[in-house]
Every structure is written in C-alpha cells, then in structure tokens.
Design a protein around this motif. Structure first.
Motif, short mmCIF file in Angstrom:
data_model
loop_
_atom_site.label_atom_id
_atom_site.label_comp_id
_atom_site.label_asym_id
_atom_site.label_seq_id
_atom_site.Cartn_x
_atom_site.Cartn_y
_atom_site.Cartn_z
N UNK A 24 -28.26 20.09 -8.50
CA UNK A 24 -26.94 20.38 -8.21
C UNK A 24 -26.91 21.61 -7.39
N UNK A 25 -26.00 21.88 -6.45
CA UNK A 25 -25.57 22.85 -5.65
C UNK A 25 -24.23 23.54 -6.45
N UNK A 26 -24.72 24.82 -7.16
CA UNK A 26 -23.71 25.24 -8.19
C UNK A 26 -22.93 26.54 -7.68
N UNK A 27 -21.98 26.30 -7.66
CA UNK A 27 -20.94 27.58 -7.26
C UNK A 27 -20.32 28.13 -8.47
N UNK A 28 -20.78 29.37 -8.91
CA UNK A 28 -20.60 29.60 -10.41
C UNK A 28 -19.35 31.15 -10.41
N UNK A 29 -18.73 31.07 -11.41
CA UNK A 29 -17.91 32.31 -11.85
C UNK A 29 -18.40 32.65 -13.09
N UNK A 30 -18.98 33.67 -12.99
CA UNK A 30 -19.61 34.42 -14.34
C UNK A 30 -18.94 35.82 -14.80
N UNK A 31 -18.33 35.53 -15.85
CA UNK A 31 -17.53 36.65 -16.50
C UNK A 31 -16.43 36.61 -17.23
N UNK A 32 -15.41 37.68 -17.37
CA UNK A 32 -14.09 37.39 -18.06
C UNK A 32 -13.16 36.31 -17.38
N UNK A 91 -18.63 15.36 -3.46
CA UNK A 91 -18.83 16.46 -2.32
C UNK A 91 -20.35 16.84 -2.52
N UNK A 92 -20.82 16.67 -1.33
CA UNK A 92 -22.09 17.07 -1.19
C UNK A 92 -22.26 18.37 -0.09
N UNK A 104 -27.45 18.14 -2.10
CA UNK A 104 -26.95 18.15 -3.36
C UNK A 104 -25.60 18.00 -3.60
N UNK A 105 -25.27 17.38 -4.59
CA UNK A 105 -23.86 17.24 -4.98
C UNK A 105 -23.47 18.74 -5.66
N UNK A 129 -14.32 16.08 -12.33
CA UNK A 129 -15.82 15.50 -13.10
C UNK A 129 -16.89 16.75 -12.70
N UNK A 130 -16.53 17.50 -11.57
CA UNK A 130 -17.65 18.27 -11.35
C UNK A 130 -17.34 19.74 -11.58
#
Length: 423
Positions: free
Chosen positions: A232-240, A261-262, A267-268, A293-294
């Motif tokens: 996967x192509x990962x868009x991450x939010x990490x934290x509070x 979306x790709x 990659x999705x 779903x993503x």
C-alpha cells in the motif's frame, strides 16, 4: 563539585507515551551530568487505566536511569468524560503539592505548561516552598489553546486562566518555549518591556533511535503485515488523536479518495491513523458510517517499535487546527523528520513547524481550513511520488544538523545554570 538539585514537575513521565513525558525523560537523563534530578509525576496512566500495583499507596518512589521519581496515585479516567479527567488532573495537582515536601532541598524547579494553567502554578509552588529558581517550559499556551478550538466560551473562566498563567510567567526566572511563534505570543501577553525573560529551544526526538529504515526491513514488513498494509501507499497520522488537529474535517477530505485510489507507481492508497485520543471514536464512527474501506486505525506503538511504524509510511500528516499558531508546536514533526519522511502539513503560515518545512522543502503545505488545498496536495502527492524521497532527506538532514537531542538538551543545561541567586 556537588551537583545542584533540580526538581521537575512532569504530569506524565516514562513509561507513559505522552510526547511531553518522553521529552522530559530524555531531558532529565540528558542533564544528569549537571544536576541531581527528581521528577514528580503521576503513576503510569496516560491511557486512563492504572495497574493494580499502583492503586494501594498515595506515593511511589522509583529510580529510572539515575533519575529519582516520585509518583502520585490518581483515579482512572476516560478521555471522553470531562468530569473524570478533571478529577484525575486535580489529584495530580494537589498530590504534587504534597509530594513537594517529600523531596528535600532544591536549587531549581522546572515545570511544563501541562496540565493547562496548573503546570505553571506547580512551578510557582515549588519556587516558594523550596526558595528555588523557577524555569517555566511552555509547550502550549493556555487559555489561548482552549479559545482557538472553542473548548470553552466562558469569558470569566478564560480571563481567570489568563491571569493565572501570566502570574506563573512573571514568577519565573526564565520562560522557555518551543517555537519562534510562541516567543512572540509570550511577549504579546505583556506590555512592551514587561515580558519575563524568554528563550526558545526546539523540541526533539532521539535522532539515533529514530532514523530511516529500508522499506524491505523485516520489522517494517511485520508492522505492515499485522495491519494488512502490504503493497500500500501509506498516508499516516501518528500521535494524539485529539481536539487541536481539526481531524474531524480532514477525514472528510480523506473521504474524497476512495479505496480504488492509486498513486503513480500503481499502489493503492491507505490512510492510517496511529494513536488514541478524544477524537478517535468520532473518526471511527465517521469512517464506519461512510464505508471508507481504505482507512485504518492502529493503537499507539511501543517506543521500541515507533521507528518501524514511522518508517512504514510514505508520507505523514503534521497538522494543527486554525488558531494554534503561536500557541502550540506539533512535536510529531521531529519524529517524521528523524525517519526521513516527507510531510503533508496543515499548518498556519509563520508557525514554527510550517517554517521548518517551508525553509527546507520538506513537504507540501496548506493552511488550516483550506480543505481545497489539502485535497490538491494529496492529488499532487499521488501523482508525483518521485518527489517524496528528496523531501524526506531534506527533513532528516536539517534535523541532524540543527535540531538534535544533544544540542537542545545542552542548551537547557546552559540556560538553567546561568540563572543566579535564589527565588
């Protein structure tokens, strides 16, 4: 030569995962060559739950890596329940006042701006009872933060909060903030020439513990497999996942990018939220209601695993709600930069982290509330993934050159030891 004694009031301290608790652990341990350090904090309870071994006594005494720790028993709480949180915080406040009498002579008292207002008042209490120099570390300005997100509109309460925190500032020998915009906010609280002494030191992350790791690293792959993020192509939010990040509106932008979306390499896209907080249930409900779903929600990662979760992402969100400029500084940026990752910034122009990203070409920027720009930035990211590696390197290189843990901690030691006299 006998070391001077330094007392730190730290609402949360290791092993709690609160970002300020982690920073204060590294600060305390990093200054042990200069000071004899005691920390007053709560029993481990950032999640709201408390282990049975911390439920029988009022105070617990520990030593962690050379730092003496006095822990205060507090009641369990729910992050969704204001009353239970207030009871928890007040138990810490009054317990800390009592614990101050148990730690002996202190030359310096160091307190952070958490809990709001009370953190500063604890520093004043420590100054008075120990006849010590008081250093007030403002990570977040309140009531400005409360006002920015509309958490309270009680004018009398907000006026009282402002008066109390300005009192704490005036009582300090030195205020240390974590951003250039926060220095401006402090000075604007007071009439020209009347502001207390102030300095700025960036927050940090241990750049040796968090560093770039290859996408094919076995630990990164384990994290991806565990949460079904392979390929996967990962868009991450990490934290509070809290009130001050406008996540309830950003999730609506995320909704515009459905599961199919790709990105340019095929990659999705997967949007991953790592952490917990008051807005987590709201986001989960929205995602479920709209059958997104993503989008995945992942619990806080142990500190030992943070390097792998951060490196699993292709790009990270670093966001604040409108009105947070000069009020708070999202320290999650330092972890993103240490991992050598690019940033999707939703930050006000002129705020500390916005300036760092803009000055060193570390990512894509939009202003809070400009959801059209946020959407267009996401589209650009997905269409031009080849730009991301260079942005990530820019962030890492600037951090290693200018924003290291060692540089910041040394600056703290130098500023504190430069304070002369008592009170």
């Amino acid at each position: 030569m006998k070391k001077k004694k330094l007392l730190i009031y730290a609402h949360y301290y290791t092993p709690d995962v609160a970002s300020t608790g982690q920073i204060l652990k590294e600060l305390a341990e990093g200054m042990l060559d200069t000071f004899d350090i005691t920390v007053i904090c709560v029993v481990p309870s950032y999640s709201g739950k408390i282990e049975a071994k911390y439920k029988t006594k009022k105070f617990y005494y520990e030593e962690i890596n050379g730092v003496k720790v006095v822990r205060i028993r507090v009641p369990e709480f729910s992050k969704q329940n204001k009353v239970s949180r207030i009871k928890n915080i007040m138990s810490y406040f009054f317990g800390s006042m009592l614990a101050t009498f148990k730690v002996g002579h202190q030359d310096y008292v160091f307190s952070i701006s958490q809990p709001p207002i009370l953190g500063g008042l604890l520093g004043v209490w420590g100054k008075w009872t120990k006849q010590a120099k008081f250093i007030y570390n403002i990570q977040d300005f309140n009531p400005e933060q409360v006002m920015a997100v509309g958490y309270s509109k009680n004018k009398l309460l907000l006026k009282l909060m402002m008066a109390l925190d300005k009192f704490s500032c005036r009582q300090s020998s030195l205020v240390i903030t974590v951003g250039r915009d926060l220095v401006t906010t402090l000075k604007e609280r007071f009439k020209p020439g009347k502001a207390p002494k102030v300095a700025m030191i960036n927050n940090w992350i241990d750049e040796k513990a968090i560093h770039p790791v290859a996408a094919e690293d076995s630990h990164v792959l384990v994290f991806k497999r565990k949460y079904h993020l392979e390929d996967k192509f990962i868009v991450m939010y990490s934290g509070n996942i809290g009130l001050y990040y406008d996540l309830e509106n950003l999730i609506k932008v995320v909704q515009k990018f459905p599961a199919e979306t790709k990105v340019s390499d095929g990659r999705e896209v997967e949007f991953v939220f790592v952490g917990a907080g008051t807005m987590l249930s709201t986001l989960k409900e929205y995602v479920e209601k709209h059958h997104m779903q993503n989008v995945k929600f992942v619990p806080y990662q142990p500190k030992s695993e943070l390097i792998y979760s951060l490196n699993a992402a292709d790009i990270h969100w670093c966001v604040n709600a409108k009105g947070i400029k000069g009020v708070s500084c999202p320290s999650k940026f330092y972890g993103i930069a240490a991992a050598g990752k690019p940033v999707l910034g939703v930050l006000e122009s002129g705020s500390e982290v916005q300036r760092l990203i803009a000055e060193h070409h570390g990512g894509y920027l939009a202003a809070p509330g400009d959801y059209a720009k946020v959407e267009s930035n996401l589209k650009r990211v997905f269409a031009h993934t080849s730009e991301l590696a260079k942005m990530g390197r820019n962030n890492r290189e600037h951090l290693v050159s200018n924003l290291t843990k060692q540089l910041s901690i040394r600056r703290y030691s130098e500023l504190i030891t430069s304070l002369k006299g008592n009170g």
